[in-house]
Scaffold this motif. Structure first.
Motif, PDB file in Angstrom:
ATOM      1  N   ALA A 174      24.754   6.527  46.668  1.00 51.43           N
ATOM      2  CA  ALA A 174      23.977   4.817  45.972  1.00 51.43           C
ATOM      3  C   ALA A 174      22.609   5.328  45.731  1.00 51.43           C
ATOM      4  O   ALA A 174      22.115   5.029  44.958  1.00 51.43           O
ATOM      5  N   PHE A 175      22.168   6.419  46.608  1.00 53.09           N
ATOM      6  CA  PHE A 175      20.459   6.144  46.121  1.00 53.09           C
ATOM      7  C   PHE A 175      20.006   7.975  46.131  1.00 53.09           C
ATOM      8  O   PHE A 175      19.451   7.979  46.406  1.00 53.09           O
ATOM      9  N   GLY A 176      21.548   8.538  46.575  1.00 52.29           N
ATOM     10  CA  GLY A 176      20.984  10.212  46.630  1.00 52.29           C
ATOM     11  C   GLY A 176      21.049  10.627  47.951  1.00 52.29           C
ATOM     12  O   GLY A 176      20.836  10.111  48.626  1.00 52.29           O
ATOM     13  N   TRP A 177      20.605  12.110  47.912  1.00 47.14           N
ATOM     14  CA  TRP A 177      20.844  12.696  48.802  1.00 47.14           C
ATOM     15  C   TRP A 177      19.588  12.950  49.945  1.00 47.14           C
ATOM     16  O   TRP A 177      20.216  12.549  51.162  1.00 47.14           O
ATOM     17  N   HIS A 178      18.329  12.348  49.727  1.00 49.92           N
ATOM     18  CA  HIS A 178      18.109  12.533  50.490  1.00 49.92           C
ATOM     19  C   HIS A 178      17.772  10.923  51.611  1.00 49.92           C
ATOM     20  O   HIS A 178      16.736  10.749  52.406  1.00 49.92           O
ATOM     21  N   ALA A 179      18.138  10.080  51.179  1.00 47.73           N
ATOM     22  CA  ALA A 179      18.516   8.535  51.298  1.00 47.73           C
ATOM     23  C   ALA A 179      19.423   8.191  53.153  1.00 47.73           C
ATOM     24  O   ALA A 179      19.143   7.829  53.380  1.00 47.73           O
ATOM     25  N   ILE A 180      20.140   9.974  53.404  1.00 41.00           N
ATOM     26  CA  ILE A 180      20.566  10.002  54.346  1.00 41.00           C
ATOM     27  C   ILE A 180      19.293  10.152  55.709  1.00 41.00           C
ATOM     28  O   ILE A 180      20.100  10.226  56.828  1.00 41.00           O
TER      29      ILE A 180
END
Length: 497
Positions: A166-172
């Motif tokens: 949903a938001f890209g890997w940075h979101a994790i």
């Protein structure tokens, strides 16, 4: 000499500290596996090669395992609250560095910072829970703490898949920052400083020797394939460090009466067998997670959120059986419970050996559920068997070694599986290419054996080779579990009090 400070809290403060201890346990555990379903995006964003993917997991776990034995010495020396706040601060720093990383080495460095902080967060969280609750509730909170940590590891891929899709890997990594900030606030406001009246000495020499040895082994497995093994000076140095560190450590523990892992532990048969079994537990659990999501995304083409959701049945099976196993009556022979758990894991892992590109997604869910159910039975049963015959004076040392066994099992398992995956993929790719001929199935591209046609053909061959290699790694985990199962029959039943 410093004296302990009384820790009296209001009911509201007490509830907030218990919540903080459980949330911190969940946070440090979920960050082990949360990158799992976002590996494709991580690789693309950081230009990370396939052989570097395993470092995402091993760097975090290895750093945690090295720091964990220092936890209680640091807390006694500097204060529990001080170390807890410092650990949370370092963990937040690691999250920020994860987001800012632009190269694979920067990202691995950030994961090492995170892992080092998590090495103190987990045992200090347990210490806070035990100090906040009466002795009669220690058994139940121990179960809750174990469930929370396991839930964190197992829910990581699902959360990572949904967030990254949903938001890209940075979101994790952004997702953990508000939780970490909340924990800092709670600990700063409500936790009283506490130090023991007497500070026990710590065996730094033995800890350093063992840490150097195990780090050398980890680096050897992680870097050996890339550097062509003993043709590299670095690999030779890592091998020498691993061998020399272990030799020094063994000499040290047999020539000194006191050290941070008491050799008297190994005089108890149940503890020795339990630590070995817990090592295998770690060797099977995390590598299975590390293989499943990349297989679904990279080889079978599932989106990240779907790959993450397919790991949920494993968590459901594990948590359900873990809770049920804690209610098994004391009169039942624990070896029977262990055998049932091992049987579930063997059957579940055996089903993974039958994976193929044509399988239904439910095959992944069923195999994961069976394996998770078995691990849920084994986790409390192994703990009960391991400590049932251990003298109370050795339980503090035993708890450290028992948890280190799982951590080292996990990190070495990921490294070994990753290593053999690439060796087997290359070997299978070469074997498949040897049989390609400009006729038969290859005839439709025989007039275009260059450019896009060759690239598409190579991609298909690589995908088939990777699938065969993944199945080979599940077979390795299956054999490891099958080989460890007979250890069950050597456990002793504890004598009646």
């Amino acid at each position: 000499m410093t004296h302990a400070v009384a820790t009296t809290h209001t009911p509201g403060e007490h509830r907030m500290l218990v919540l903080a201890g459980l949330l911190a346990t969940f946070m440090q555990a979920v960050n082990i596996s949360i990158p799992n379903a976002a590996l494709l995006r991580l690789q693309g964003g950081l230009s990370m090669s396939d052989d570097q993917v395993g470092w995402v997991f091993t760097s975090y776990i290895a750093a945690s395992a090295v720091v964990m034995p220092l936890t209680h010495w640091l807390a006694a020396r500097l204060g529990r609250k001080t170390i807890y706040l410092a650990s949370l601060g370092i963990f937040i720093l690691g999250l920020v560095l994860d987001v800012l990383a632009r190269t694979p080495l920067q990202f691995v460095g950030a994961r090492i910072v995170q892992g080092a902080a998590s090495g103190t967060l987990a045992p200090l969280s347990m210490s806070i829970l035990l100090s906040e609750l009466p002795a009669l509730r220690h058994g139940r909170i121990g179960l809750t703490w174990a469930v929370t940590g396991t839930l964190g590891i197992l829910s990581g891929p699902a959360l990572g898949g949904l967030l990254s899709e949903a938001f890209g890997w940075h979101a994790i990594f952004y997702a953990s920052m508000p939780l970490a900030a909340f924990l800092v606030l709670v600990v700063a406001l409500f936790l009283r400083e506490q130090r023991p009246a007497v500070q026990a000495p710590f065996d730094f020499f033995g800890w350093a020797a063992l840490s150097i040895s195990l780090t050398g082994v980890q680096m050897l497995l992680d870097r050996g394939q890339r550097l062509e093994w003993f043709a590299s000076t670095e690999v030779c140095i890592e091998s020498a460090a691993a061998a020399l560190g272990m030799w020094v450590y063994l000499v040290h523990i047999f020539t000194r009466k006191q050290h941070f892992l008491d050799r008297a532990l190994f005089g108890d048969r149940n503890f020795t067998l339990g630590a070995a079994s817990y090592f295998v537990f770690g060797f099977v659990l995390l590598p299975t997670l590390a293989l499943t999501s990349p297989m679904l995304e990279e080889i079978l083409g599932y989106p990240g959120d779907t790959a993450g959701l397919l790991t949920i049945p494993r968590g459901v099976g594990l948590l359900g059986c873990l809770l049920a196993t804690w209610r098994v009556p004391a009169w039942l022979d624990n070896r029977a419970v262990l055998f049932v758990g091992a049987a579930f894991v063997v059957v579940g892992t055996g089903r993974m050996v039958g994976y193929s590109p044509l399988m239904d997604p439910w095959a992944v869910g069923v195999a994961g559920f069976l394996q998770g159910a078995g691990l849920g039975v084994l986790m409390p049963a192994i703990t009960r068997a391991t400590f049932s015959t251990l003298p109370p004076t050795l339980r503090a040392h035993g708890t450290v070694l028992f948890n280190l066994a799982r951590l080292y099992g996990s990190t070495l398992g990921v490294a070994v599986v990753q290593l053999y995956f690439f060796i087997n993929t290359q070997g299978m790719h070469n074997a498949l290419v040897e049989h390609l001929r400009p006729y038969g199935a290859f005839a439709h591209v025989s007039n275009g054996t260059h450019g896009a046609a060759l690239a598409a053909l190579n991609e298909g061959v690589t995908g088939q080779a990777a699938m065969v290699a993944v199945v080979g790694q599940f077979k390795l985990l299956f054999v490891a579990m099958l080989a460890a199962t007979p250890l069950i029959f050597f456990f002793r039943r504890p004598r009646a009090a």
